[in-house]
Design a protein around this motif. Structure first.
Motif, PDB file in Angstrom:
ATOM      1  N   MET A  44       0.830  -1.189   0.000  1.00 44.77           N
ATOM      2  CA  MET A  44       0.000   0.000   0.000  1.00 44.77           C
ATOM      3  C   MET A  44       0.875   1.254   0.000  1.00 44.77           C
ATOM      4  O   MET A  44       0.568   2.239  -0.691  1.00 44.77           O
ATOM      5  N   GLY A  45       1.978   1.216   0.753  1.00 50.01           N
ATOM      6  CA  GLY A  45       2.901   2.356   0.744  1.00 50.01           C
ATOM      7  C   GLY A  45       3.476   2.590  -0.638  1.00 50.01           C
ATOM      8  O   GLY A  45       3.609   3.739  -1.088  1.00 50.01           O
TER       9      GLY A  45
ATOM     10  N   LEU B  73       1.030   6.811  -6.680  1.00 53.82           N
ATOM     11  CA  LEU B  73      -0.089   7.725  -6.884  1.00 53.82           C
ATOM     12  C   LEU B  73       0.357   9.176  -6.716  1.00 53.82           C
ATOM     13  O   LEU B  73      -0.036  10.052  -7.507  1.00 53.82           O
ATOM     14  N   GLU B  74       1.183   9.440  -5.728  1.00 58.11           N
ATOM     15  CA  GLU B  74       1.689  10.806  -5.529  1.00 58.11           C
ATOM     16  C   GLU B  74       2.498  11.272  -6.733  1.00 58.11           C
ATOM     17  O   GLU B  74       2.373  12.419  -7.177  1.00 58.11           O
TER      18      GLU B  74
ATOM     19  N   GLU C 225       0.798   4.180  -2.746  1.00 68.00           N
ATOM     20  CA  GLU C 225       0.646   5.600  -2.394  1.00 68.00           C
ATOM     21  C   GLU C 225       1.752   6.438  -3.019  1.00 68.00           C
ATOM     22  O   GLU C 225       1.499   7.536  -3.529  1.00 68.00           O
ATOM     23  N   ASN C 226       2.972   5.945  -2.999  1.00 68.35           N
ATOM     24  CA  ASN C 226       4.089   6.682  -3.616  1.00 68.35           C
ATOM     25  C   ASN C 226       3.876   6.846  -5.114  1.00 68.35           C
ATOM     26  O   ASN C 226       4.113   7.936  -5.666  1.00 68.35           O
TER      27      ASN C 226
END
Length: 77
Positions: A55-56, A62-63, A59-60
């Motif tokens: 998930m991390g 996606l950012e 998220e990276n």
């Protein structure tokens, strides 16, 4: 009379030995079950850690995508 007392004591000790044996077997079973629960918990924690790691990473990514597309929203205060 002393023989009857000794026989009675032997009978009581014999029953007590049986009960102690049963308690030890029950304790062994409980230990085995506890070990199984701990192993299951350890496996579940490992899976959770793997999911959090993935998930991390998502998220990276996606950012980075949001920055490239310039669609970064303002952080909520």
């Amino acid at each position: 009379m002393a023989d009857q007392t000794q026989e009675l004591m032997f009978e009581i000790l014999k029953n007590l030995q049986g009960e102690v044996r049963m308690l030890r077997e029950g304790q062994r079973d409980i230990k085995e079950e506890l070990i199984a629960v701990r192993l299951h918990q350890h496996a579940a924690q490992g899976e959770l850690n793997a999911l959090l790691s993935r998930m991390g990473g998502v998220e990276n990514r996606l950012e980075r995508i949001e920055r490239r597309l310039d669609i970064v929203s303002e952080p909520a205060d």
